[in-house]
Design a protein around this motif. Structure first.
Motif, PDB file in Angstrom:
ATOM      1  N   ALA A 209      -8.671 -20.857 -29.713  1.00  0.00           N
ATOM      2  CA  ALA A 209      -7.435 -20.418 -30.641  1.00  0.00           C
ATOM      3  C   ALA A 209      -7.807 -21.166 -32.177  1.00  0.00           C
ATOM      4  O   ALA A 209      -7.685 -20.497 -32.798  1.00  0.00           O
ATOM      5  CB  ALA A 209      -6.253 -20.972 -29.906  1.00  0.00           C
ATOM      6  N   LEU A 239      -5.236 -12.186 -33.547  1.00  0.00           N
ATOM      7  CA  LEU A 239      -5.146 -11.759 -31.998  1.00  0.00           C
ATOM      8  C   LEU A 239      -5.988 -12.637 -30.831  1.00  0.00           C
ATOM      9  O   LEU A 239      -4.895 -12.920 -29.847  1.00  0.00           O
ATOM     10  CB  LEU A 239      -5.427 -10.398 -31.778  1.00  0.00           C
ATOM     11  CG  LEU A 239      -4.995  -9.806 -30.497  1.00  0.00           C
ATOM     12  CD1 LEU A 239      -3.696  -9.767 -30.181  1.00  0.00           C
ATOM     13  CD2 LEU A 239      -5.515  -8.256 -30.422  1.00  0.00           C
ATOM     14  N   PRO A 240      -6.938 -13.029 -30.991  1.00  0.00           N
ATOM     15  CA  PRO A 240      -7.705 -13.669 -30.148  1.00  0.00           C
ATOM     16  C   PRO A 240      -6.971 -15.186 -29.857  1.00  0.00           C
ATOM     17  O   PRO A 240      -6.784 -15.574 -28.852  1.00  0.00           O
ATOM     18  CB  PRO A 240      -8.997 -13.909 -30.869  1.00  0.00           C
ATOM     19  CG  PRO A 240      -9.345 -12.831 -31.612  1.00  0.00           C
ATOM     20  CD  PRO A 240      -7.943 -12.440 -32.054  1.00  0.00           C
ATOM     21  N   ALA A 242      -3.619 -15.627 -30.192  1.00  0.00           N
ATOM     22  CA  ALA A 242      -2.488 -15.307 -29.518  1.00  0.00           C
ATOM     23  C   ALA A 242      -2.788 -15.264 -28.044  1.00  0.00           C
ATOM     24  O   ALA A 242      -2.202 -15.519 -27.299  1.00  0.00           O
ATOM     25  CB  ALA A 242      -1.826 -14.432 -29.978  1.00  0.00           C
ATOM     26  N   VAL A 243      -3.995 -14.481 -27.822  1.00  0.00           N
ATOM     27  CA  VAL A 243      -4.366 -14.358 -26.436  1.00  0.00           C
ATOM     28  C   VAL A 243      -4.590 -15.781 -25.762  1.00  0.00           C
ATOM     29  O   VAL A 243      -4.358 -15.984 -24.600  1.00  0.00           O
ATOM     30  CB  VAL A 243      -5.508 -13.460 -26.276  1.00  0.00           C
ATOM     31  CG1 VAL A 243      -6.115 -13.455 -24.976  1.00  0.00           C
ATOM     32  CG2 VAL A 243      -5.179 -11.938 -26.558  1.00  0.00           C
ATOM     33  N   CYS A 244      -5.389 -16.528 -26.551  1.00  0.00           N
ATOM     34  CA  CYS A 244      -5.697 -17.700 -25.838  1.00  0.00           C
ATOM     35  C   CYS A 244      -4.516 -18.691 -25.633  1.00  0.00           C
ATOM     36  O   CYS A 244      -4.333 -19.337 -24.537  1.00  0.00           O
ATOM     37  CB  CYS A 244      -6.669 -18.671 -26.818  1.00  0.00           C
ATOM     38  SG  CYS A 244      -8.206 -17.968 -26.959  1.00  0.00           S
ATOM     39  N   ALA A 246      -1.429 -17.552 -25.157  1.00  0.00           N
ATOM     40  CA  ALA A 246      -0.694 -17.102 -23.984  1.00  0.00           C
ATOM     41  C   ALA A 246      -1.378 -17.601 -22.674  1.00  0.00           C
ATOM     42  O   ALA A 246      -0.561 -17.815 -21.535  1.00  0.00           O
ATOM     43  CB  ALA A 246      -0.685 -15.564 -24.265  1.00  0.00           C
ATOM     44  N   ALA A 247      -2.674 -17.322 -22.643  1.00  0.00           N
ATOM     45  CA  ALA A 247      -3.326 -17.702 -21.408  1.00  0.00           C
ATOM     46  C   ALA A 247      -3.079 -19.235 -20.894  1.00  0.00           C
ATOM     47  O   ALA A 247      -2.870 -19.557 -19.883  1.00  0.00           O
ATOM     48  CB  ALA A 247      -4.780 -17.720 -21.642  1.00  0.00           C
TER      49      ALA A 247
END
Length: 558
Positions: A209, A239-240, A242-244, A246-247
């Motif tokens: 992130a 976006l990457p 945010a994905v990290c 969220a994970a």
């Protein structure tokens, strides 16, 4: 298309260096010049990365007891990962070693009680396992999905460190920093290795992130100075990140949803901490006093039971080294133990040192002592401490280090697990730092209760006793068992199957703990899977290193 050759912009190129780090005008040449330039720049890594690597290790240290700042473990992993991204394997190995030294030296400070030289040497040996870890992380961060591969490499590092050499030394694993966190319940599925993997995975995701945010800012700066007609892309670039994040939330939230059952047939147990005459290595000089303390504490327990102040236990546990007088050959020791056991009227697990039949070695035993039939079944410690309970290379080392004269005879190694009948239940016994080893604890997890007999007098008032309690808490969840920790001088504890602390003693005081605890028979997924998750994750990390190396070689050929 021919590639353009650019001057070396790496941190290794310092003032006075030309392209590729070659000496510039007036700079010293040859080996001396390279050494001077290396010292100025902090080696090929550069001083900023070198200092950040050390900071990463220092960050991970307070995640362990007694500080219990558990979020610092993944934060330290994240910082170390950021330091290693883009480095060569060799530089990554060096930076990780520095991080390991900064971590292990304070984490193992309790070892200094046996000598500062032993403490520093052991810490640096442990840090050396970070050399291949750092090299591997530097390589696999070139692959897509690298947070997964870096986390798997942490498992591989702990797998090797916990086995090689002399059976390994798995103290201060990442998993042992997460024994009362949302990650703890995962131990019931994949044991300590899975908890290590998820701790490192969170660190890798945080690092990923941070990289994404940095790239988004860079792109935003480029667009601000670019064509006015082109829309900025920082939101898409974030976006990457945010994905990290969220994970990370999914991993933490998933742990909160895992049930940790603590039901079972109630059994009343007692843990006796008799205390020792004094702190330090010389407490064994008063072996009779140590035995007398545990005998007296058991007589006091019996008196309080008769007076109705305490419930009568169905079994009692004494610690390791409760009797360093061999009860099989010392009549006074036998009579003292037997009298205390008869007084309480229930079986007692007695920690004692005994001679082997040939008299050449010593056995560290947990003996089931029945009030009617006396000593019966017993467990011999299978994992004696190298350089503490037995001496490798004895002929050479005793001539070099006089302190090893404190180990006149080696301890024998037991050859079977410590599952024994103690009163109404089967117990699984491990002795002292065997609780740090996955296999030793897993082998006895079929018992209804788990027991850790330990002697922490040498390391009292350091971080090592609370770290050992933390391991016991993880083991309770991992195997779904109540754990009874009996220590000569503390910390003694009763831990519920869900990792909750039922009772905990102070150090260097006599203490008796009595509680009704669940005796369980159901097995966890971790029990059934055994070593499979650890080996699978370690091989995943190794496979990622091979894939990254193959990809790099392939790109070089294009």
């Amino acid at each position: 298309m021919a590639q353009e050759t650019l001057p070396d912009r790496s941190p290794a190129a310092g003032p006075g260096d030309g392209p590729g780090g070659e000496p510039g005008a007036g700079a010293p040449s040859g080996r001396l010049g390279r050494l001077r330039r290396g010292l100025r720049s902090g080696g090929r890594a550069g001083w900023p990365r070198t200092l950040l690597a050390a900071a990463a290790g220092l960050l991970m240290w307070p995640a362990l007891p007694p500080f219990d700042l558990t979020p610092l473990a993944p934060v330290g992993v994240a910082l170390l990962t950021l330091v290693l991204i883009g480095r060569t394997a060799r530089t990554g190995a060096w930076l990780a070693f520095l991080a390991g030294a900064a971590f292990f030296i304070p984490a193992l400070e309790g070892i200094s009680r046996i000598g500062p030289d032993g403490w520093i040497i052991l810490s640096l040996v442990e840090a050396a396992y970070f050399l291949p870890l750092g090299a591997g992380i530097a390589v696999v961060t070139r692959l897509p999905g690298w947070p997964v591969w870096t986390a798997a490499l942490w498992v591989a590092e702990e797998l090797v460190r916990g086995r090689v050499p002399f059976g390994g030394f798995p103290w201060a694993r990442l998993a042992f920093s997460q024994t009362a966190t949302p990650l703890t319940p995962y131990a019931s599925f994949g044991g300590a290795p899975l908890v290590t993997f998820l701790t490192a995975l969170i660190g890798g995701l945080l690092a990923c992130a941070a990289v994404a945010v940095h790239r988004a800012r860079s792109e935003g700066a480029v667009h601000q100075g670019g064509d006015a007609g082109k829309p900025p892309r920082p939101r898409r670039a974030l976006l990457p990140a945010a994905v990290c994040l969220a994970a990370v939330g999914a991993v933490v939230g998933g742990g909160l949803l895992i049930p940790t059952p603590a039901d079972g047939r109630p059994v009343t147990v007692a843990v006796v901490q008799g205390n020792v005459p004094r702190l330090g290595l010389d407490f064994l000089g008063q072996r009779k006093a140590v035995l007398d303390n545990h005998v007296k504490a058991t007589h006091d327990l019996a008196a309080r039971v008769r007076a109705g102040r305490l419930a009568k236990p169905e079994l009692v546990v004494w610690p390791e080294n409760a009797s360093d007088l061999d009860p099989y050959t010392e009549p006074d020791a036998y009579n003292a133990i037997d009298g205390a056991v008869k007084d309480i009227g229930v079986p007692v697990l007695v920690g004692a040192l005994t001679d082997t039949p040939d008299g050449e070695k010593v056995e560290n035993r947990g003996i089931v002592w029945d009030p009617w039939t006396g000593p019966g079944d017993y467990y011999v410690k299978r994992h004696p401490v190298p350089f503490g309970e037995y001496l490798p290379f004895r002929d050479v080392l005793t001539k070099l280090i006089t302190r090893f004269e404190r180990i006149p005879r080696d301890f024998a190694k037991g050859d079977r697990s410590g599952v024994m009948e103690l009163g109404p239940v089967d117990i699984g016994d491990v002795i002292c730092f065997e609780v740090a080893y996955d296999k030793e604890v897993r082998d006895v997890s079929r018992g209804n209760l788990l027991v850790v007999q330990t002697n922490n007098a040498t390391y009292g008032k350091t971080s090592l006793p609370p770290q050992q309690i933390a391991m016991s808490r993880l083991r309770a969840v991992e195997h779904g068992r109540t754990i009874l920790v009996a220590a000569t001088s503390g910390i003694s504890a009763i831990v519920a199957p869900d990792g909750r602390m039922v009772d905990r003693s102070r150090e260097f005081v006599p203490a008796v703990q009595v509680a009704s605890v669940p005796a369980r028979t159901s097995r966890t997924a971790s029990d059934r899977l055994g070593e499979a998750p650890e080996w699978a994750l370690a091989l995943l990390g190794l496979g990622a290193v091979c894939a990254a190396a193959w990809t790099a070689r392939k790109n070089e050929g294009n």
